[in-house]
Design a protein around this motif. Structure first.
Motif, short mmCIF file in Angstrom:
data_model
loop_
_atom_site.label_atom_id
_atom_site.label_comp_id
_atom_site.label_asym_id
_atom_site.label_seq_id
_atom_site.Cartn_x
_atom_site.Cartn_y
_atom_site.Cartn_z
N LYS A 194 0.67 -1.45 0.15
CA LYS A 194 0.08 -0.44 -0.45
C LYS A 194 0.47 1.36 0.01
CE LYS A 194 -3.99 -1.77 1.90
NZ LYS A 194 -4.86 -1.97 3.58
N GLN A 195 2.17 0.80 -0.30
CA GLN A 195 2.93 2.06 -0.33
C GLN A 195 3.88 1.88 -1.92
OE1 GLN A 195 5.70 3.57 3.59
NE2 GLN A 195 3.58 4.64 3.80
N HIS A 196 4.66 2.77 -2.34
CA HIS A 196 5.34 3.00 -3.25
C HIS A 196 6.62 3.61 -3.16
CE1 HIS A 196 0.65 4.58 -4.20
NE2 HIS A 196 0.93 4.26 -5.27
N ARG A 197 7.85 2.70 -3.65
CA ARG A 197 8.80 2.60 -2.90
C ARG A 197 9.72 2.60 -4.37
NH1 ARG A 197 12.87 -1.14 -4.70
NH2 ARG A 197 11.39 -2.90 -5.15
N ILE A 198 10.50 3.93 -3.79
CA ILE A 198 10.44 4.86 -5.51
C ILE A 198 11.50 4.27 -5.76
CG2 ILE A 198 11.91 6.91 -5.90
CD1 ILE A 198 11.51 7.85 -3.65
N VAL A 199 11.75 3.74 -6.94
CA VAL A 199 12.86 2.47 -7.72
C VAL A 199 14.27 3.41 -8.95
CG1 VAL A 199 11.93 0.28 -7.18
CG2 VAL A 199 11.69 1.88 -9.37
N GLY A 200 13.69 4.39 -9.34
CA GLY A 200 14.28 5.49 -10.32
C GLY A 200 14.00 7.16 -10.11
N PHE A 201 14.71 7.96 -9.49
CA PHE A 201 14.46 9.40 -9.84
C PHE A 201 14.88 10.09 -11.20
CE2 PHE A 201 17.27 13.37 -8.93
CZ PHE A 201 16.31 13.93 -7.67
N HIS A 202 14.50 11.16 -11.39
CA HIS A 202 14.46 11.46 -12.69
C HIS A 202 14.86 13.35 -12.52
CE1 HIS A 202 15.60 7.65 -14.35
NE2 HIS A 202 14.44 7.85 -14.69
N PHE A 203 15.58 13.88 -12.58
CA PHE A 203 15.36 16.01 -12.31
C PHE A 203 16.09 16.52 -13.84
CE2 PHE A 203 17.37 19.37 -11.13
CZ PHE A 203 16.07 19.87 -10.62
N VAL A 204 15.28 16.79 -14.75
CA VAL A 204 15.70 17.34 -15.40
C VAL A 204 15.66 19.37 -14.97
CG1 VAL A 204 16.05 18.48 -17.74
CG2 VAL A 204 15.09 16.47 -16.82
N GLY A 205 17.33 20.18 -15.02
CA GLY A 205 17.36 21.70 -14.42
C GLY A 205 18.61 21.42 -14.14
N PRO A 206 18.27 23.22 -13.36
CA PRO A 206 19.44 23.03 -13.22
C PRO A 206 20.44 22.65 -12.07
CG PRO A 206 17.65 25.33 -12.98
CD PRO A 206 17.69 23.79 -13.31
N ASN A 207 22.05 22.78 -11.80
CA ASN A 207 22.40 22.23 -10.53
C ASN A 207 21.55 20.79 -10.80
OD1 ASN A 207 23.73 24.75 -10.39
ND2 ASN A 207 21.99 25.73 -9.17
N ALA A 208 21.78 20.14 -11.58
CA ALA A 208 20.69 19.02 -11.20
C ALA A 208 21.70 18.06 -10.43
CB ALA A 208 20.14 18.12 -12.60
N GLY A 209 23.35 17.92 -10.86
CA GLY A 209 23.92 16.59 -9.78
C GLY A 209 23.79 17.48 -8.27
N GLU A 210 23.85 18.64 -8.02
CA GLU A 210 23.90 18.62 -6.91
C GLU A 210 22.06 18.40 -6.16
OE1 GLU A 210 26.43 20.36 -5.10
OE2 GLU A 210 27.26 20.64 -7.46
N VAL A 211 20.98 18.40 -7.07
CA VAL A 211 19.85 18.04 -6.21
C VAL A 211 19.81 16.41 -6.32
CG1 VAL A 211 17.57 17.96 -6.89
CG2 VAL A 211 18.59 20.10 -7.68
N THR A 212 20.35 16.13 -7.71
CA THR A 212 20.04 14.65 -7.03
C THR A 212 20.92 13.46 -6.37
OG1 THR A 212 20.26 13.76 -9.91
CG2 THR A 212 20.88 12.54 -8.94
N GLN A 213 21.75 14.61 -5.98
CA GLN A 213 23.25 13.58 -4.64
C GLN A 213 22.11 13.29 -3.34
OE1 GLN A 213 26.93 12.32 -5.32
NE2 GLN A 213 25.92 11.76 -3.90
N GLY A 214 21.70 14.38 -3.46
CA GLY A 214 21.23 14.05 -1.58
C GLY A 214 19.68 13.17 -1.52
N PHE A 215 19.48 13.36 -2.83
CA PHE A 215 17.79 11.62 -3.17
C PHE A 215 18.25 10.87 -3.34
CE2 PHE A 215 15.94 16.39 -3.54
CZ PHE A 215 14.57 16.00 -3.09
N ALA A 216 19.47 10.79 -4.06
CA ALA A 216 20.53 9.59 -3.95
C ALA A 216 20.71 8.32 -2.55
CB ALA A 216 21.53 9.57 -4.52
N VAL A 217 20.74 9.39 -1.40
CA VAL A 217 21.03 8.56 -0.07
C VAL A 217 19.97 8.42 0.34
CG1 VAL A 217 21.71 9.83 2.07
CG2 VAL A 217 23.27 10.49 0.11
N SER A 218 18.54 9.00 0.30
CA SER A 218 17.32 8.84 0.28
C SER A 218 16.83 7.02 0.18
CB SER A 218 16.23 9.63 0.69
OG SER A 218 16.01 9.73 -0.95
N MET A 219 17.82 6.91 -1.48
CA MET A 219 16.66 5.83 -2.02
C MET A 219 17.68 4.99 -1.52
SD MET A 219 16.04 7.56 -6.58
CE MET A 219 15.83 5.41 -6.64
N SER A 220 19.48 4.87 -1.78
CA SER A 220 19.66 3.67 -0.79
C SER A 220 19.37 3.19 0.68
CB SER A 220 21.31 4.53 -0.71
OG SER A 220 21.54 4.88 -1.50
N ALA A 221 18.64 4.23 1.20
CA ALA A 221 17.78 3.64 2.28
C ALA A 221 16.57 3.27 1.93
CB ALA A 221 17.52 5.14 3.17
#
Length: 512
Positions: free
Chosen positions: A446-473
């Motif tokens: 009854k929940q949604h486990r995130i298996v893919g994160f995609h972001f297009v925009g300025p500073n995408a690397g900086e944004v993606t790094q933090g969400f990568a940590v949460s996805m690893s968890a």
């Protein structure tokens, strides 16, 4: 004398260490002085082991060579990001009149100044790596190594001096080099090994290929003011989410990069001074093949890379490699261990390994800990984040939407998505039509486990790094959407996501 074609792709400096002898034995010999090899060697030395690094650069077909640090430092991530930043700065300068700046109409860019400053910075990094090796008592041997038997390497330096080196363990970390298409006239073209040290501005440029290397180079060349075209045989950014890839290309087209789709070069010819006549074939909508010709100043091939393993003598000692890519094949239990137990491989040379610098560094450190410190921790190659530094950056972690559907089935996949407008684009009128983010989720309990994160925009690397940590968890959409966003930022758009693709609702820019 070793033929040039055999001295394949081992990033290096110009002078051998005087501390090495004509014959020596080591606990570990690392072949290749890129990021992974350096990290592995330094980690092993920290455990008191006797370590050597063999490193040699074969000049490119255009004569380009470089110092210690491998592809990333010399002809990859570092110069690419600096030139990307230069292009972004130019775009902002031209748009900044609406921010109150008095900008002259004839703003221009100087290629030699940029290249000079970029390469001065790289040389400082090369020197720093050599100092680090010396400080850790690691022998740096600027010589090309080939295996003469499973425990012996024959090392030959640029003066043809030869030495015999033996070791208990070897790590192959030689990375790869660009490959050329099989057509006439390729000697007239360059690759990413050459673009960052061109003595003259590239002028009108054709980039052949649609990989991230191709699009990144084309993006910063356009941003620096050069007439740039990209020749795409099939699709852009193969291996990445294709709906996102189309947005990246669309933004590049909006910013002035021309795309020649369904096209492949067939011949390059010299055409006057500093000009190349390119002949190519394009498949039309009716499936007919049409031949075209056009003159360019520079042709840059970005059509893939091949592992630099074929002249190391690995086959003769039983190390298995992929016959097509040259990449070394690891074991199921330990991906870095080759078919010869005391010979390991890390980085771009390893089959199935993401071709990313942080992956090579971490896997190299973990390998050294397993070899010499009793560790059992293996490298996790899943959920590795990355960013494509095109004019509009694309960061991602995990599965593309296509791969998620194939792996889990469409009925078990939910995609949350939205377009958005970065506030920093609002007044300057920078195109925001491709700014987009989505989460690919698997329905579970009854929940949604995130298996893919995609972001297009300025500073995408900086944004993606933090969400990568949460996805690893193992974060779920429900947990992510319960977070409070930081306003006004681009990253907050991710925690605000609430529209699903399945719903068919409009995912356009909206207010709070």
């Amino acid at each position: 004398m070793i033929p040039r074609r055999l001295l394949a792709g081992l990033g290096g400096c110009r002078h051998a260490s005087s501390s090495t002898s004509a014959s020596a034995h080591y606990d570990l010999v690392v072949i290749g002085g890129g990021s992974g090899g350096l990290a592995c060697s330094k980690e092993a030395a920290s455990f008191g082991k006797k370590v050597a690094v063999l490193d040699y650069v074969q000049p490119s077909s255009q004569g380009s060579t470089w110092g210690l640090g491998g592809t990333c430092v010399n002809v990859g991530c570092i110069p690419k990001k600096l030139m990307h930043q230069a292009a972004l700065a130019g775009t902002l300068i031209k748009k900044s009149s609406k921010l109150g700046w008095n900008v002259p109409d004839d703003v221009s860019h100087d290629w030699s100044t940029l290249c000079g400053n970029v390469n001065n910075y790289i040389r400082s990094l090369n020197w720093g790596y050599r100092v680090q090796l010396k400080d850790k008592a690691i022998d740096y041997i600027n010589a090309y190594g080939t295996f003469s038997d499973a425990h012996t390497v024959r090392a030959v330096d640029k003066r043809q001096n030869e030495r015999r080196i033996t070791a208990d363990h070897f790590v192959v970390a030689v990375g790869g080099r660009p490959q050329y298409p099989d057509i006439d006239g390729t000697e007239l073209g360059i690759t990413s090994d050459d673009i960052f040290t061109l003595q003259s501005p590239p002028g009108k440029t054709l980039v052949v290929g649609a990989s991230y290397v191709a699009l990144e180079c084309a993006g910063f060349l356009t941003g620096l003011g050069y007439d740039t075209s990209v020749m795409v045989r099939s699709i852009c950014l193969r291996g990445f989410d294709q709906s996102i890839s189309s947005l990246v290309a669309a933004h590049m087209e909006h910013e002035g990069t021309r795309f020649l789709r369904n096209s492949s070069p067939t011949k390059l010819q010299r055409h006057g001074e500093n000009e190349i006549l390119v002949t190519w074939q394009a498949v039309a909508d009716n499936s007919s093949v049409v031949e075209h010709t056009e003159v360019f100043n520079t042709v840059l091939f970005a059509t893939g890379r091949t592992a630099s393993t074929k002249s190391l003598g690995l086959e003769s000692i039983g190390v298995q490699a992929d016959t097509h890519t040259g990449k070394l094949i690891g074991s199921a239990e330990c991906p870095e261990q080759t078919s010869v137990p005391h010979i390991s491989a890390i980085g771009d040379v390893l089959q199935g390994c993401p071709e990313l610098t942080p992956v090579a560094i971490r896997s190299g450190k973990l390998l050294a800990r397993r070899l010499f410190a009793g560790s059992s921790e293996q490298m996790n190659y899943d959920l590795v984040p990355t960013t494509v530094f095109t004019p509009l950056e694309y960061g991602c972690v995990g599965l593309s939407e296509e791969d998620a559907i194939q792996r889990h089935g469409e009925s078990d996949i939910e995609v949350f998505h939205a377009n958005y407008r970065p506030l920093e684009y609002a007044i300057t009128d920078i195109d925001h039509s491709s700014c987009y983010t989505k989460l690919v989720c698997v329905k579970e309990n009854k929940q949604h486990r995130i298996v893919g994160f995609h972001f297009v925009g300025p500073n995408a690397g900086e944004v993606t790094q933090g969400f990568a940590v949460s996805m690893s968890a193992g974060i779920t959409y429900e947990q992510l959407s319960s977070c409070v966003g930081i306003h006004p930022t681009c990253a907050e758009e991710i925690v605000k996501l609430h529209i699903t693709k399945r719903s068919g609702e409009d995912a356009s820019v909206s207010g709070c």
